[in-house]
Each structure stands twice: as C-alpha cells, then as structure tokens.
Design a protein around this motif. Structure first.
Motif, short mmCIF file in Angstrom:
data_model
loop_
_atom_site.label_atom_id
_atom_site.label_comp_id
_atom_site.label_asym_id
_atom_site.label_seq_id
_atom_site.Cartn_x
_atom_site.Cartn_y
_atom_site.Cartn_z
N TYR A 106 39.06 31.13 29.85
CA TYR A 106 40.60 31.00 30.41
C TYR A 106 40.61 31.49 31.89
CZ TYR A 106 45.49 32.12 31.00
OH TYR A 106 46.76 32.23 31.30
N LEU A 107 40.12 32.57 32.24
CA LEU A 107 40.02 33.36 33.56
C LEU A 107 39.36 32.25 34.57
CD1 LEU A 107 39.31 36.74 33.00
CD2 LEU A 107 41.36 35.92 33.57
N SER A 108 38.35 31.52 34.08
CA SER A 108 37.82 30.47 34.89
C SER A 108 38.55 29.19 35.22
CB SER A 108 36.47 29.98 34.44
OG SER A 108 36.38 29.06 33.51
N ASP A 109 39.38 28.94 34.39
CA ASP A 109 40.44 27.95 34.59
C ASP A 109 41.60 28.43 35.59
OD1 ASP A 109 39.42 25.84 32.64
OD2 ASP A 109 40.66 26.56 30.96
N LYS A 110 41.82 29.68 35.46
CA LYS A 110 43.04 30.17 36.25
C LYS A 110 42.46 30.57 37.65
CE LYS A 110 47.06 33.32 35.96
NZ LYS A 110 47.51 34.46 35.08
N TYR A 111 41.26 31.20 37.79
CA TYR A 111 40.90 31.78 39.02
C TYR A 111 39.68 31.06 39.74
CZ TYR A 111 43.76 35.49 37.78
OH TYR A 111 45.11 36.32 37.32
N GLY A 112 39.33 30.15 39.03
CA GLY A 112 38.01 29.42 39.66
C GLY A 112 36.68 29.73 38.96
N ARG A 113 35.85 28.70 38.91
CA ARG A 113 34.63 28.96 38.22
C ARG A 113 33.73 30.24 38.72
NH1 ARG A 113 36.94 26.29 34.30
NH2 ARG A 113 36.95 24.05 34.23
N LYS A 114 33.37 29.78 40.00
CA LYS A 114 32.39 30.93 40.70
C LYS A 114 32.71 32.24 40.60
CE LYS A 114 30.25 29.56 44.32
NZ LYS A 114 30.14 29.25 45.87
N PRO A 115 34.20 32.73 40.86
CA PRO A 115 34.33 34.21 40.93
C PRO A 115 33.90 34.73 39.63
CG PRO A 115 35.97 32.87 42.16
CD PRO A 115 35.11 32.03 41.41
N ILE A 116 34.46 34.06 38.60
CA ILE A 116 34.27 34.59 37.18
C ILE A 116 32.74 34.59 36.60
CG2 ILE A 116 35.00 34.16 34.88
CD1 ILE A 116 37.13 35.23 36.68
N ILE A 117 31.97 33.56 37.14
CA ILE A 117 30.65 33.54 36.77
C ILE A 117 29.81 34.69 37.59
CG2 ILE A 117 28.53 32.37 37.08
CD1 ILE A 117 30.10 29.64 36.58
N ILE A 118 30.17 34.75 38.76
CA ILE A 118 29.24 35.73 39.62
C ILE A 118 29.61 37.20 38.92
CG2 ILE A 118 29.52 36.84 41.90
CD1 ILE A 118 29.74 34.11 43.00
N PHE A 119 31.06 37.47 38.62
CA PHE A 119 31.34 38.81 38.20
C PHE A 119 30.60 38.87 36.67
CE2 PHE A 119 33.94 41.03 35.11
CZ PHE A 119 34.26 42.26 35.48
N GLY A 120 30.67 37.92 35.82
CA GLY A 120 29.86 38.14 34.65
C GLY A 120 28.38 38.39 34.91
N MET A 121 27.87 37.85 36.01
CA MET A 121 26.32 37.94 36.07
C MET A 121 25.93 39.37 36.63
SD MET A 121 24.68 35.11 35.15
CE MET A 121 23.05 35.20 35.99
N LEU A 122 27.05 39.83 37.41
CA LEU A 122 26.97 41.25 37.85
C LEU A 122 26.80 42.28 36.86
CD1 LEU A 122 28.78 41.06 41.17
CD2 LEU A 122 26.42 41.09 41.07
N THR A 123 27.75 41.94 35.96
CA THR A 123 27.67 43.02 34.62
C THR A 123 26.51 42.78 33.88
OG1 THR A 123 29.00 41.50 33.19
CG2 THR A 123 30.13 42.80 34.67
#
Length: 401
Positions: free
Chosen positions: A69-86
């Motif tokens: 849902y957040l990737s739909d709202k804020y964009g794919r890359k920011p959410i993916i990069i945040f998830g990869m960092l965690t």
C-alpha cells in the motif's frame, strides 16, 4: 529469456532480479544450517529456536500489505530501499547475535523489510505487458537457482566460515542491491496527479472482494503450502525411511531444479506469446498431482524422487505466470496493494504448509497424500472454471485462453 526486451527493461529486470535473489539467498542459505546453530546460542530452547526461524516469515506475512500500500502511495523505490536497509540491519544483527533473544529480534527485523510485493510491482511497472511474464520468469528462475545453490553451498560455507558469515554475506550483497536500485533503476513514470485510483483504505475492500485476486491468492497460497509441506516431509522420509544421507540430498534437488527451469522457459514463452495461460496453469497443477500420485503408488525412494521432480516442474510452470496474471488483471494504481495481499497469502500458505508437514510427520503419510489429492482436485476445478469465466468476459483476449 530477455530477447525482445528494451535496454531499459533489461537493466530494470536484472537489478530487481538481483535484489530478489539476494533476499531469497538470505532465507535459503540459512535454512539447512540455522537450526543447529541456534541450539548453540545462550538461552536457546526448542520453542525459541522455532520462533527464531519462523518469525521472519511471520513478519513478512503481516507486513506485505502495508508495504504494498505504501509503495502505491509514496512510490516503489523509496519503500523498497527502506525495506532493504532494514533487511541489511537485521542481517548484521543476526551475524553479531550471541543469545537466542537477540537472534529473534534480528530475524524479525530481517523480515520487517517485506518488500516482495513492491519489487514485483516495480518489475510490472517497468516492463511492457507483452514481455512481463518473461520478466517474472527471469525472477522465478533466479529464485530456483538460488535455492539449488543454497542447499549445495550452505553446509560447506557454514562449515568453513561459520553461520555468522552467511548473515554478513547477505548484508553485503544487499548493500550492492540497494546501490543498484537507487542509482540505476528508474522510478515508474506514473505520478500521483496521473492516478486514476487514489490510495485509499477503500481499495482494501475492493481487492478483498475481487474474484481474480481471490483465485490467484488461493493459487499462490496452495503452491507454497505444498512447497513447505513437501520439504518438511520428504527430507525426513529420505533420511529415516530410505536411509539416504542428508548431505547427498542436493543430488536430487539440483537436477530437479535445473530440469524444471528448462521446462519453465518454453512454457512461459507459450503462455505469453501464444496466449496459453490456461494450458500452462492447468498443466502445472497436473504435474504436482502426478508427483503425489507417483509417491502414493510407489511409496519408496524412487517415488519420493519423482514427487520432487514433478513438483518442481509444476512449481516453475506456475510461479512466473500467477503474478503475471495478477498484474494483467489488476489496475496499475492498485498493483502494490494487490501484490501485498498476494504475497501475504504466499507466506501464510508457507506457514500452513509447515504445520501440515509437522502433523504428517507425527500422524502418518496418508494425511499428506489424501489432503494433497483433494487440494489438487479442488484447485484444478476452480482454475478451470475461472479461466472459462475470464474467456467469456474477454479479460485476457481470445488468444489468451
């Protein structure tokens, strides 16, 4: 497999494939060696060892929908990069953990980066519909290769370098993936002002009641329940009933994976270019059914090998086209959330498969086979009916079904 792709699509697919493969490497590399290692940690017990192993999947299951849902709202890359960092943080913590509770926290943080849905949505956003199934097949093939290499290399690497090294290795590779995603893969061109469907909690109800979403969620859940159940039961059978030593199991798995990948490539092209989605989908279910049937009649070492071979063929027939169908049948503005539901069902199916496999080990193999036959029959019937409905509605085109 990347023939007919544009240079931009090739770059995007390769980068996303690498990121997905790294995440799966962190899971598969640890599977054969994590349990014995956890036993050596301070404060460990059988229950806490199980928690440390399972909490990764639990976190993934619960967080796929929010991340999608957040990737739909804020964009794919920011959410993916945040998830990869965690995920990187959790991997580093896992490598440094000295007691069972710190490992449990580390594994939860690893699973917290539940970006599979956002990654698949990004791949769908950056590829044309006519090549999208092959893009997913490329990603699926990488997962198969990672699995095959992991079960072969993990005991060797853990023996020479130690299990913490595996955590640090996946952290390093994940860092490379983040760098590539950040600087070499574009954000999809669809911006908020261009959306036809705005991110809203109402979209949850829209997807929960969508018959296509329900069918494909069911399919991926059953497929991964079979995967985990088979790899809970069959290794046990090989060791204790057929006296086939565990270090040699790769001699079965590796050829099975490579054969199934060889079948996957032409079948994916047939589904995509010739519109044979229905045929490939149903053939995948039949292949899994044949594996169980072979084991039912033979009940010996060869039967178990045939089950593994037929299952992997079915698995790799279905694995690329199920998410491809979902992205074809879901509005582009809902892909992240839709794939979040999809991946939640995938991980929940894997969880149920583990429970099923444990029940079978305790109560007998007939519970394994009878339920498998019933599930295959139900799955085939539902899929056949669903594809006929899609055909009548013209959802995938006349040639598609």
């Amino acid at each position: 497999m990347l023939k007919d792709f544009t240079p931009e699509e090739i770059k995007s697919v390769l980068g996303i494939t690498f990121a997905v493969a790294v995440r799966m490497l962190g899971l598969f590399l640890l599977l054969p060696v994590l349990s014995p290692y956890l036993k050596t940690l301070e404060g460990s017990s059988p229950q806490l060892i199980g928690l440390a192993i399972g909490i990764y999947g639990l976190a993934q299951a619960f967080l796929q929908i929010p991340f999608g849902y957040l990737s739909d709202k804020y964009g794919r890359k920011p959410i993916i990069i945040f998830g990869m960092l965690t995920y990187i943080l959790g991997s580093l913590m896992g490598g440094l953990a000295t007691n069972i509770w710190s490992m449990i926290v580390a594994r939860f943080i690893q699973g917290f980066g539940a970006v599979s849905s956002a990654m698949i949505a990004l791949a769908a956003d950056l590829t044309r519909e006519e090549v999208r199934t092959r893009a997913f097949a490329h990603i699926g093939a990488s997962i198969g290769m990672v699995f095959a290499l992991s079960i072969t290399l993990a005991p060797v690497l853990a023996g020479y370098m130690g299990v913490p090294f595996l955590f640090f290795l996946t952290a390093f590779l994940s860092t490379l993936a983040v760098f590539y995603l950040a600087f070499f893969i574009p954000e999809p061109k669809v911006h908020a002002q261009e959306r036809e469907i705005k991110p809203s909690l109402k979209n949850f109800t829209l997807l929960i009641t969508d018959k296509n979403q329900i069918m494909l969620n069911f399919s991926i859940g059953v497929l991964h329940a079979f995967l985990v159940a088979i790899f809970t039961v069959i290794p046990y059978e090989l060791v204790y009933n057929y006296h086939f030593p565990k270090p040699k199991h790769w001699e079965i798995y590796l050829p099975a994976v490579f054969l199934s990948l060889m079948v996957m490539v032409p079948s994916t092209i047939a589904a995509e270019k010739k519109g044979k989605f229905k045929e490939v989908f149903l053939l995948g279910i039949l292949s899994i059914f044949l594996g169980f049937l072979a084991y039912y009649f033979m009940r010996n070492f060869l039967g178990s090998v045939l089950l593994v071979f037929f299952f992997f063929i079915g698995f790799h027939l279905l694995e690329p086209i199920v998410p491809s169908l979902l992205t074809k049948l879901t509005h582009r503005d809902l892909r992240g959330l839709s794939l979040g539901f999809f991946n939640t069902n995938q991980f929940f199916g894997a969880f149920l498969g583990g429970l099923w496999g444990g029940f079978v080990l305790k109560h007998g193999i007939h519970y394994f086979l009878l339920l498998a036959f019933a599930m295959c029959a139900l799955w085939y019937l539902l899929a056949y009916t669903w594809f006929n409905t899609l055909q009548s509605e013209g959802k995938l085109g006349k040639s598609g079904l």
